[in-house]
Write a protein that holds these residues in place. Structure first.
Motif, PDB file in Angstrom:
ATOM      1  N   ARG A 151       7.756  91.703  32.620  1.00  0.00           N
ATOM      2  CA  ARG A 151       8.024  93.081  32.224  1.00  0.00           C
ATOM      3  C   ARG A 151       7.751  94.059  33.372  1.00  0.00           C
ATOM      4  N   LEU A 152       8.717  94.931  33.604  1.00  0.00           N
ATOM      5  CA  LEU A 152       8.581  96.040  34.537  1.00  0.00           C
ATOM      6  C   LEU A 152       8.944  97.316  33.800  1.00  0.00           C
ATOM      7  N   THR A 153       8.066  98.308  33.849  1.00  0.00           N
ATOM      8  CA  THR A 153       8.335  99.558  33.137  1.00  0.00           C
ATOM      9  C   THR A 153       8.542 100.733  34.088  1.00  0.00           C
ATOM     10  N   ASN A 154       8.107 100.587  35.319  1.00  0.00           N
ATOM     11  CA  ASN A 154       8.251 101.677  36.278  1.00  0.00           C
ATOM     12  C   ASN A 154       9.697 101.778  36.751  1.00  0.00           C
ATOM     13  N   GLU A 155      10.266 102.967  36.687  1.00  0.00           N
ATOM     14  CA  GLU A 155      11.675 103.150  37.026  1.00  0.00           C
ATOM     15  C   GLU A 155      11.956 102.828  38.494  1.00  0.00           C
ATOM     16  N   ARG A 156      11.005 103.123  39.383  1.00  0.00           N
ATOM     17  CA  ARG A 156      11.198 102.803  40.805  1.00  0.00           C
ATOM     18  C   ARG A 156      11.302 101.302  41.015  1.00  0.00           C
ATOM     19  N   ASP A 157      10.482 100.531  40.282  1.00  0.00           N
ATOM     20  CA  ASP A 157      10.535  99.077  40.428  1.00  0.00           C
ATOM     21  C   ASP A 157      11.863  98.524  39.921  1.00  0.00           C
ATOM     22  N   ILE A 158      12.324  99.048  38.794  1.00  0.00           N
ATOM     23  CA  ILE A 158      13.600  98.580  38.241  1.00  0.00           C
ATOM     24  C   ILE A 158      14.748  98.976  39.161  1.00  0.00           C
ATOM     25  N   ASN A 159      14.683 100.158  39.754  1.00  0.00           N
ATOM     26  CA  ASN A 159      15.718 100.583  40.697  1.00  0.00           C
ATOM     27  C   ASN A 159      15.723  99.708  41.947  1.00  0.00           C
ATOM     28  N   ALA A 160      14.526  99.258  42.375  1.00  0.00           N
ATOM     29  CA  ALA A 160      14.453  98.372  43.541  1.00  0.00           C
ATOM     30  C   ALA A 160      15.200  97.080  43.264  1.00  0.00           C
ATOM     31  N   LEU A 161      15.048  96.547  42.044  1.00  0.00           N
ATOM     32  CA  LEU A 161      15.814  95.355  41.674  1.00  0.00           C
ATOM     33  C   LEU A 161      17.300  95.663  41.599  1.00  0.00           C
ATOM     34  N   HIS A 163      19.080  97.765  43.251  1.00  0.00           N
ATOM     35  CA  HIS A 163      19.712  97.874  44.566  1.00  0.00           C
ATOM     36  C   HIS A 163      19.698  96.551  45.322  1.00  0.00           C
ATOM     37  N   ALA A 164      18.734  95.677  44.995  1.00  0.00           N
ATOM     38  CA  ALA A 164      18.625  94.409  45.726  1.00  0.00           C
ATOM     39  C   ALA A 164      19.551  93.340  45.183  1.00  0.00           C
ATOM     40  N   ILE A 165      19.827  93.385  43.878  1.00  0.00           N
ATOM     41  CA  ILE A 165      20.618  92.338  43.244  1.00  0.00           C
ATOM     42  C   ILE A 165      22.103  92.587  43.470  1.00  0.00           C
ATOM     43  N   GLU A 166      22.784  91.562  43.958  1.00  0.00           N
ATOM     44  CA  GLU A 166      24.235  91.678  44.128  1.00  0.00           C
ATOM     45  C   GLU A 166      24.905  91.704  42.759  1.00  0.00           C
ATOM     46  N   ASN A 167      25.743  92.693  42.543  1.00  0.00           N
ATOM     47  CA  ASN A 167      26.401  92.867  41.245  1.00  0.00           C
ATOM     48  C   ASN A 167      25.375  92.869  40.113  1.00  0.00           C
ATOM     49  N   GLY A 168      24.365  93.737  40.279  1.00  0.00           N
ATOM     50  CA  GLY A 168      23.262  93.799  39.318  1.00  0.00           C
ATOM     51  C   GLY A 168      23.733  93.946  37.881  1.00  0.00           C
ATOM     52  N   ASN A 169      23.175  93.148  36.992  1.00  0.00           N
ATOM     53  CA  ASN A 169      23.530  93.158  35.584  1.00  0.00           C
ATOM     54  C   ASN A 169      22.674  94.193  34.867  1.00  0.00           C
ATOM     55  N   GLU A 170      23.289  95.288  34.428  1.00  0.00           N
ATOM     56  CA  GLU A 170      22.539  96.369  33.793  1.00  0.00           C
ATOM     57  C   GLU A 170      21.899  95.922  32.486  1.00  0.00           C
ATOM     58  N   HIS A 171      22.571  95.025  31.764  1.00  0.00           N
ATOM     59  CA  HIS A 171      21.994  94.547  30.502  1.00  0.00           C
ATOM     60  C   HIS A 171      20.705  93.770  30.766  1.00  0.00           C
ATOM     61  N   THR A 172      20.711  92.932  31.810  1.00  0.00           N
ATOM     62  CA  THR A 172      19.510  92.171  32.164  1.00  0.00           C
ATOM     63  C   THR A 172      18.391  93.101  32.598  1.00  0.00           C
ATOM     64  N   LEU A 173      18.729  94.097  33.415  1.00  0.00           N
ATOM     65  CA  LEU A 173      17.718  95.044  33.887  1.00  0.00           C
ATOM     66  C   LEU A 173      17.126  95.851  32.742  1.00  0.00           C
ATOM     67  N   SER A 189      21.473  83.099  41.783  1.00  0.00           N
ATOM     68  CA  SER A 189      22.461  82.066  42.103  1.00  0.00           C
ATOM     69  C   SER A 189      22.153  80.717  41.465  1.00  0.00           C
ATOM     70  N   ALA A 190      20.881  80.459  41.119  1.00  0.00           N
ATOM     71  CA  ALA A 190      20.512  79.179  40.507  1.00  0.00           C
ATOM     72  C   ALA A 190      20.753  79.166  38.996  1.00  0.00           C
ATOM     73  N   PHE A 191      21.124  80.305  38.414  1.00  0.00           N
ATOM     74  CA  PHE A 191      21.323  80.420  36.969  1.00  0.00           C
ATOM     75  C   PHE A 191      22.776  80.765  36.687  1.00  0.00           C
ATOM     76  N   ASN A 192      23.404  79.982  35.820  1.00  0.00           N
ATOM     77  CA  ASN A 192      24.778  80.298  35.428  1.00  0.00           C
ATOM     78  C   ASN A 192      24.823  81.609  34.658  1.00  0.00           C
ATOM     79  N   ILE A 193      23.821  81.817  33.798  1.00  0.00           N
ATOM     80  CA  ILE A 193      23.668  83.071  33.065  1.00  0.00           C
ATOM     81  C   ILE A 193      22.179  83.415  33.082  1.00  0.00           C
ATOM     82  N   PRO A 194      21.805  84.702  32.902  1.00  0.00           N
ATOM     83  CA  PRO A 194      20.388  85.041  32.831  1.00  0.00           C
ATOM     84  C   PRO A 194      19.702  84.271  31.701  1.00  0.00           C
TER      85      PRO A 194
END
Length: 219
Positions: A151-161, A163-173, A189-194
């Motif tokens: 669990r991450l609740t801080n908005e800065r931490d979630i934003n860091a993910l 920006h780092a994740i290629e084609n970031g999945n908003e539902h997962t975030l 890349s090691a997971f077909n789906i989250p």
């Protein structure tokens, strides 16, 4: 004053320095062999090596670990691709030392960023563990290809993910901020789906629970 340094270095003298460059290179290689393992083909006398820096002040940890990683990256790249034994570096509490260089005075490329960028080609991978991804080097985050997030609740931490994740999945975030304690989401890349899963409780469990303020204060 001298007595205070005796805990860190031996001031009684050592071997005579005849060729500083050659001696320095040899000592660096010996230190890397001891801490990170020998090159491929040589006998390894251990499988897991734990470097404990918990007794070092937080201000000193980045400098000391940075120096170790500088030595390791220098030897790693000099050995070449065929002579490096496959190595995984697990960096715990990484927000204490893998800091974003753009948040500091100097913006030079750090050893851990070179390892994150080039280490894979030299049989070295990083496993980075942190509670605050927003405080980590953005280069290191961008080089990560797989993620396991509690669990991450801080908005800065979630934003860091984000920006780092290629084609970031908003539902997962969006799920990450609502995870119950002990649950995590794995994706990359090691997971077909989250994949969402529950982590087994440690036995014995760490002493990290909240204080029972209400029950203690009421008595």
């Amino acid at each position: 004053m001298k007595a205070r340094f005796n805990n860190v270095v031996n001031l009684s003298g050592g071997q005579e320095i005849t060729n500083p460059a050659t001696m320095w290179n040899k000592e660096v290689e010996n230190e890397v062999d001891y801490i990170f393992g020998k090159k491929s083909g040589e006998s390894q006398d251990w499988d897991v090596h734990i470097i404990n820096l918990k007794n070092i002040a937080d201000d000193h940890a980045p400098m000391i670990l940075g120096s170790l990683l500088e030595m390791y990256s220098d030897v790693l790249f000099k050995r070449g691709q065929e002579q490096n034994y496959p190595t995984m570096l697990l960096l715990e509490e990484a927000h204490h030392y893998l800091r974003d260089p753009f948040a500091e005075e100097g913006t030079q490329l750090k050893a851990y960023e070179r390892l994150a960028k080039e280490g894979r080609k030299f049989n070295c991978s990083l496993l980075v563990s942190t509670q605050r991804p927003s405080e980590l080097s953005s280069t290191v985050l961008a080089m990560c290809s797989n993620w396991i997030s509690l669990r991450l609740t801080n908005e800065r931490d979630i934003n860091a993910l984000r920006h780092a994740i290629e084609n970031g999945n908003e539902h997962t975030l969006s799920e990450i901020s609502g995870l119950p304690r002990g649950d995590a989401i794995g994706f990359g890349s090691a997971f077909n789906i989250p994949v969402r899963f529950t982590i087994d409780k440690a036995e014995p469990s760490p002493k990290s629970s909240d204080a029972a303020f209400a029950s203690i204060w009421s008595t």
